[in-house]
Design a protein around this motif. Structure first.
Motif, PDB file in Angstrom:
ATOM      1  N   PRO A  84      -0.140  -4.014   2.693  1.00  0.00           N
ATOM      2  CA  PRO A  84       0.277  -4.426   1.344  1.00  0.00           C
ATOM      3  C   PRO A  84      -0.709  -5.402   0.723  1.00  0.00           C
ATOM      4  N   LYS A  85      -0.489  -5.681  -0.540  1.00  0.00           N
ATOM      5  CA  LYS A  85      -1.348  -6.619  -1.279  1.00  0.00           C
ATOM      6  C   LYS A  85      -1.413  -7.961  -0.568  1.00  0.00           C
ATOM      7  N   GLU A  86      -0.251  -8.443  -0.121  1.00  0.00           N
ATOM      8  CA  GLU A  86      -0.170  -9.676   0.653  1.00  0.00           C
ATOM      9  C   GLU A  86       0.695  -9.408   1.885  1.00  0.00           C
ATOM     10  N   PRO A  87       0.085  -9.048   3.000  1.00  0.00           N
ATOM     11  CA  PRO A  87       0.882  -8.762   4.195  1.00  0.00           C
ATOM     12  C   PRO A  87       1.565 -10.017   4.730  1.00  0.00           C
ATOM     13  N   MET A  88       2.589  -9.816   5.537  1.00  0.00           N
ATOM     14  CA  MET A  88       3.169 -10.938   6.249  1.00  0.00           C
ATOM     15  C   MET A  88       2.194 -11.362   7.336  1.00  0.00           C
ATOM     16  N   VAL A  89       1.947 -12.671   7.412  1.00  0.00           N
ATOM     17  CA  VAL A  89       0.994 -13.216   8.378  1.00  0.00           C
ATOM     18  C   VAL A  89       1.739 -14.144   9.332  1.00  0.00           C
ATOM     19  N   TYR A  90       1.718 -13.812  10.627  1.00  0.00           N
ATOM     20  CA  TYR A  90       2.289 -14.708  11.633  1.00  0.00           C
ATOM     21  C   TYR A  90       1.275 -15.792  11.980  1.00  0.00           C
ATOM     22  N   LYS A  91       1.749 -17.016  12.040  1.00  0.00           N
ATOM     23  CA  LYS A  91       0.850 -18.145  12.257  1.00  0.00           C
ATOM     24  C   LYS A  91       0.607 -18.376  13.755  1.00  0.00           C
ATOM     25  N   ILE A 176       7.951  -6.987  -0.881  1.00  0.00           N
ATOM     26  CA  ILE A 176       6.525  -6.897  -0.562  1.00  0.00           C
ATOM     27  C   ILE A 176       5.913  -5.785  -1.415  1.00  0.00           C
ATOM     28  N   GLU A 177       4.754  -6.063  -1.956  1.00  0.00           N
ATOM     29  CA  GLU A 177       4.121  -5.138  -2.897  1.00  0.00           C
ATOM     30  C   GLU A 177       3.015  -4.358  -2.200  1.00  0.00           C
ATOM     31  N   GLY A 178       3.139  -3.035  -2.239  1.00  0.00           N
ATOM     32  CA  GLY A 178       2.104  -2.179  -1.676  1.00  0.00           C
ATOM     33  C   GLY A 178       2.318  -1.801  -0.224  1.00  0.00           C
ATOM     34  N   ALA A 179       3.450  -2.194   0.360  1.00  0.00           N
ATOM     35  CA  ALA A 179       3.749  -1.774   1.729  1.00  0.00           C
ATOM     36  C   ALA A 179       4.107  -0.291   1.735  1.00  0.00           C
ATOM     37  N   LYS A 180       3.942   0.342   2.891  1.00  0.00           N
ATOM     38  CA  LYS A 180       4.173   1.786   2.993  1.00  0.00           C
ATOM     39  C   LYS A 180       5.013   2.105   4.219  1.00  0.00           C
ATOM     40  N   TRP A 181       5.757   3.204   4.104  1.00  0.00           N
ATOM     41  CA  TRP A 181       6.450   3.758   5.256  1.00  0.00           C
ATOM     42  C   TRP A 181       5.411   4.281   6.235  1.00  0.00           C
ATOM     43  N   SER A 182       5.826   4.591   7.439  1.00  0.00           N
ATOM     44  CA  SER A 182       4.876   4.981   8.486  1.00  0.00           C
ATOM     45  C   SER A 182       4.159   6.289   8.184  1.00  0.00           C
TER      46      SER A 182
END
Length: 693
Positions: A84-91, A176-182
């Motif tokens: 996605p445009k801004e993926p989830m990021v684990y710290k 989330i913007e731009g995420a996709k199904w598998s």
């Protein structure tokens, strides 16, 4: 067996004496404290912002074999285009062992069997972590066991942020913007609205975990403002409780581009049953938002899942998750899951069947043990639940209707609760400092539990007999079984069916204990033991008199699944729902419970919430809303080769341990990886195709 007779002509006198005897004695007693049994590990408490954030990174990475075999061959876009445009990021700072490496498999063993992949249409995917690996929800709660109490709120997930309106009655969520199904199809508000409008709000569909419109409050609406923005509108102000209900497993959208063509609304040739069953377990590569995709199914053998190439989460180094390439789910039994995890032929188990505790502890204590074992709090509890719906839910016959009327009688419920020796029930599972006497309601040791507000009716078989005699439930035909009064169920024998799940030995063991302990009372309790999916169907449709059931997160955390604590809507409660006319026949104390729960939902004041739950606990236990049986801890068993397992991970609190440990960021160090992958260097194929790509 004791026989219960009544002298003709002296019936009124005997009944009166019996009732006087019961009321003259004190039924309540001092509730014993749970035995000391300290947890072996404590969580490291952090803020949500310490765990994750959403942002674009300068570069992204994936396993080398994905790039060389698929991207360079032109069958898959570059990883940056799949995120996605801004993926989830684990710290990294929140990862116990830091940034991981790719490879290896987690081998699960489960006792359930997949019905199919239409989770939102009501199909079980087998439990044991399969659905948690496939499904992603608007919010997430599993990792909340490590979040600071004063910052407790569900984690963002598919909804990356949200804000409340000034009056608190509207909640705007940003997806989330731009995420996709598998399979590469875009995820957007269409998927959310299909789930809401055509599954949750369609009375002909029963999503697997029981989501109904009332799960988010009566009269709540949801609309899409644009492809990545949705808006909730509530009748009450600031019902932050519903953020928890937007997590697993009540708001996890399915792939509308695959499911919608099978839904009767869009395909009039299909029935609702055909919609539910359109994606059997043999259907491979169902599109998911989760970290792994099912690519192989062998009946009564195994489900294999491979990494999702479009997964939308990364670590701070830009590595697309998950680290583990493959997930196995051996289709065996729940008891075998514990055995294999302890032996090292399985990698993970929620040790939740108390019968396995002692042997598992002995094995894990050995130096050569492949797995580590960690006990947590007593967050597993069982109750005897009585069907309270006297309004037609489940379409009972004359006998079933008479049982339901009895269930609604407080003296009858008191008779049953004092007839059960809870200490003996717990000891029948395991001896030692594991089980605790559980009177019902909230669990001892959890945040909102208050012992002083808990009414406890200790074991008292004489009082139980007197109470039943006083209700006119006597053995009129001399066969050793009490009879209904002549004007109920034809005066036949007092027979009650008891629903229990055969997938778990603990469930059937407790049910058999209840049956045995009630036999001397002259009550014939008939076992109705069903496998998980059949049991679920019967419970959801109200086809039971009583059930022995392991309870959900609402009695542990209270802030999750709160609406299920009382019949707050016509379909929100597990053992009291509306009948065919759509209305609830609440008893006065039930209305008090509903009002208390609704007040809890409507306030965010912690002191007020604590007082409300004291009231709830008192009303619940005084009126024996369900008959508590036993309460005990669970233990996480995990192979020692796995890294990034958070300290203090409970097997069950806000969710099950498969979610709590955040499996997508769990890894195996390179020097400890095994050769377990069944489909190495493959990716999921097209939806419905056979096997991986």
């Amino acid at each position: 067996m004791r026989k219960h007779t009544i002298a003709l002509g002296g019936a009124g006198l005997m009944l009166g004496v019996s009732l006087l005897a019961v009321h003259a004695q004190e039924l309540t007693g001092e509730l014993p404290d749970p035995p000391e049994f300290a947890a072996q590990s404590e969580p490291v408490f952090v803020s949500i912002s310490d765990i994750l954030e959403y942002k674009a990174l300068p570069e992204y990475h994936e396993p080398d074999w994905v790039t060389s075999k698929y991207v360079e061959a032109g069958t898959l876009p570059p990883v940056a285009e799949r995120l996605p445009k801004e993926p989830m990021v684990y710290k990294t700072a929140n990862m116990p062992d830091g940034v991981g490496v790719y490879g290896d498999t987690m081998r699960h063993v489960i006792g359930g069997r997949p019905e199919g992949w239409n989770y939102i249409g009501g199909q079980s995917q087998g439990w044991g972590g399969i659905d948690i690996g496939l499904s992603e929800c608007l919010t997430r709660t599993g990792p909340l066991f490590m979040v600071k109490a004063d910052e407790l709120e569900p984690l963002p997930n598919l909804a990356k942020s949200w804000e409340w309106s000034e009056d608190g009655k509207s909640l705007t969520m940003h997806l989330i913007e731009g995420a996709k199904w598998s399979d590469g199809d875009p995820f957007d508000a269409d998927d959310v609205m299909f789930y809401w409008e055509d599954n949750v709000n369609d009375a002909n569909v029963s999503p697997l975990n029981g989501a109904t419109p009332e799960s988010w409050g009566v009269g709540t609406t949801l609309e899409a403002l644009d492809p990545y923005t949705i808006k909730w509108t509530f009748k009450e102000a600031n019902p932050t409780q519903y953020l928890y209900t937007m997590a697993y497993g009540t708001f996890c959208p399915g792939p509308s581009h695959i499911l919608k063509p099978q839904h009767p609304k869009y395909n009039p040739d299909n029935t609702y049953e055909e919609y539910k069953n359109a994606f059997p377990p043999e259907y491979m590569n169902i599109p998911v938002m989760g970290a792994w995709v099912p690519v192989e199914y062998r009946a009564d053998d195994i489900v294999v899942m491979r990494r999702n190439p479009y997964y939308w989460k990364v670590d701070e180094a830009g590595n697309q998750l998950p680290y583990l390439n493959e997930m196995h789910y051996r289709l065996s039994t729940w008891a075998d899951r514990d055995v294999q995890a302890v032996a090292g032929s399985g990698d993970f188990s929620n040790l939740e069947q108390a019968e396995s505790f002692v042997e598992s502890l002995k094995r894990s204590a050995e130096d050569s043990a492949p797995a580590r074992l960690q006990f947590g709090a007593r967050t597993i509890g069982y109750a005897l639940r009585m069907n309270f719906s006297a309004n037609g839910w489940g379409e009972p016959d004359a006998r079933g209707q008479a049982v339901r009327e009895l269930n609604r009688n407080l003296d009858f419920r008191k008779a049953i609760t004092v007839a059960l020796d809870r200490q003996r029930l717990g000891d029948s599972l395991v001896r030692g400092p594991f089980t605790a006497i559980y009177p019902g309601g909230l669990y001892a040791g959890t945040t909102y539990y208050d012992k002083a507000s808990t009414v406890y009716y200790p074991y008292n078989i004489e009082a139980a007999n007197a109470l039943l005699d006083g209700l006119g439930l006597t053995d009129t035909d001399g066969n050793g079984i009490r009879n209904f009064p002549a004007d109920q169920a034809g005066g036949g024998d007092l027979e009650i069916t008891l629903l229990a799940n055969t997938d778990y030995g603990t469930d059937t063991n407790l049910a058999e204990g209840v049956i045995a302990q009630l036999e001397p009372l002259g009550i014939r309790v008939i076992a109705n033991f069903q496998s998980g999916t059949a049991r679920d169907d019967m419970a959801q449709s109200g086809q039971f008199d009583w059930s022995v059931e392991r309870q959900g997160s609402e009695v542990v955390s209270v802030v999750q699944g709160t609406s299920a604590l009382a019949p707050t809507g016509p379909r929100t409660h597990p053992f009291h729902r509306a009948g065919t006319d759509g209305t609830l026949d609440l008893l006065p104390f039930e209305q008090e419970l509903v009002d208390t729960v609704n007040a809890f939902i409507a306030t965010s004041d912690n002191a007020e919430r604590a007082e409300l739950m004291k009231k709830y606990q008192n009303v619940f236990t005084e009126n024996v809303y369900s008959v508590g049986l036993t309460q005990y801890p669970g233990a996480l068993i995990i192979n020692k080769r796995f890294a990034n397992i958070p300290a203090g991970s409970p097997i069950f609190m806000f969710n099950w341990a498969e979610d709590n440990i955040i499996r997508e960021r769990v890894f195996v160090p390179a020097d400890r990886q095994g050769d377990f992958e069944l489909h190495p260097e493959t990716l999921p194929g097209a939806p419905g195709s056979a096997g991986p790509m």
